[in-house]
Design an enzyme around this catalytic site. Structure first.
Site, PDB file in Angstrom:
ATOM      1  N   ASP A  99       0.960  -1.461  -0.010  1.00 32.57           N
ATOM      2  CA  ASP A  99       0.083   0.117   0.141  1.00 32.57           C
ATOM      3  C   ASP A  99       1.071   1.206  -0.061  1.00 32.57           C
ATOM      4  OD1 ASP A  99      -1.835  -2.083   0.522  1.00 32.57           O
ATOM      5  OD2 ASP A  99      -2.923  -0.969   1.703  1.00 32.57           O
ATOM      6  N   LYS A 166      -6.646   3.314  -3.485  1.00 31.08           N
ATOM      7  CA  LYS A 166      -7.077   3.422  -2.082  1.00 31.08           C
ATOM      8  C   LYS A 166      -7.410   4.670  -1.661  1.00 31.08           C
ATOM      9  CE  LYS A 166      -5.365   1.997   2.370  1.00 31.08           C
ATOM     10  NZ  LYS A 166      -4.086   1.392   3.129  1.00 31.08           N
ATOM     11  N   LYS A 203     -10.016   0.291  -2.613  1.00 35.25           N
ATOM     12  CA  LYS A 203     -10.088   0.030  -1.420  1.00 35.25           C
ATOM     13  C   LYS A 203     -10.404   1.112  -0.552  1.00 35.25           C
ATOM     14  CE  LYS A 203      -6.827  -1.248   2.377  1.00 35.25           C
ATOM     15  NZ  LYS A 203      -5.494  -1.906   2.754  1.00 35.25           N
TER      16      LYS A 203
END
Length: 261
Positions: A99, A166, A203
């Protein structure tokens, strides 16, 4: 629906001062099929130094969950070459997913960020050289705020190799929002309509704490994407959460005990 939500979770602990190996092991146990909903989470997300402990506990319990970790986190201010080295170290330690926080402050200053594009491209290259791994690119939408900046950063991330977009780090005052998620989904949809052979995932992270919070995002996906049933799988949709699982389990216990839900 609660089991579906659990299956889409990246169960997270990112407390720089408070995280320990024991805490990470407990996180894995909470996310295992042994929980009250008998559903395993998609992944646990921990700091890089705790990746080995997470992998060891997953193996000990015979779980299938993946291990995600963070780089350039949470500030987004790191240098490209150092972040690439950090990524390689995390992958070597056993991380399955990275991430990555982009240089979102660049977008705030000049509505573009060549450094972010270089970061995404460089980290994706490291992952490809490693032979496995998934790249989730954190836009920090609560700081970007503007739909135009969210769209631009999402398009840049997708163009340079993101496997997931995300929303947030969860470390700023504003986390995920339905408005930001809608913009990101529209970018994902447009890429598919333009002929992209790879479906980029989404996400949602930061502020998703209740069943109703999570359901709102699921309904949004169903509204925006024509193939929502295929999209709402761990391969393309996640919730990055710390408290949601506990709340779902608490609500489930209330139902079983006869309390009002």
């Amino acid at each position: 629906m609660k089991r579906k939500m659990v299956s889409l979770m990246d169960l997270t602990t990112l407390d720089k001062e408070g995280d320990t190996e024991d805490k990470v092991k407990q996180l894995v146990e909470k996310g295992s099929i042994a929980n009250a909903l008998q559903t395993e989470v998609a992944a646990v997300c921990v700091y890089p130094e705790f990746v080995p402990a997470a992998k060891k506990q997953i193996a000990a319990l015979g779980c299938q969950m993946r291990v995600a970790t963070v780089v350039n986190f949470p500030s987004g201010d790191g240098e490209v070459e150092q972040i690439k080295l950090d990524t390689k170290g995390a992958l070597d330690a056993g991380a399955d997913e990275i991430d990555l926080v982009i240089c979102y402050k660049d977008y705030l200053q000049s509505a573009k960020s060549s450094r972010s594009c270089q970061l995404v491209h460089g980290v994706k290259e490291v992952i490809q050289q490693h032979g496995r791994g998934c790249l989730k690119v954190i836009l920090e939408t609560g700081e970007l705020k503007s739909s135009d900046l969210i769209q631009k950063s999402a398009e840049d991330a997708l163009q340079h190799g993101a496997d997931f977009l995300k929303t947030s780090t969860g470390k700023t005052p504003a986390g995920a929002s339905l408005e930001a998620a809608r913009v990101m989904l529209q970018v994902i949809k447009a890429a598919g309509e333009a002929g992209s052979t790879k479906v980029c995932g989404l996400k949602i992270s930061g502020g998703v704490r209740t069943f109703e919070d999570a359901l709102g995002y699921i309904r949004l996906v169903e509204e925006v994407l024509p193939d929502s049933a295929d999209f709402l799988r761990p391969e393309t949709f996640r919730f990055g959460v710390s408290g949601l699982l506990a709340n779902l389990l608490r609500e489930d216990a209330k139902v079983e005990s006869g309390s009002a839900y």
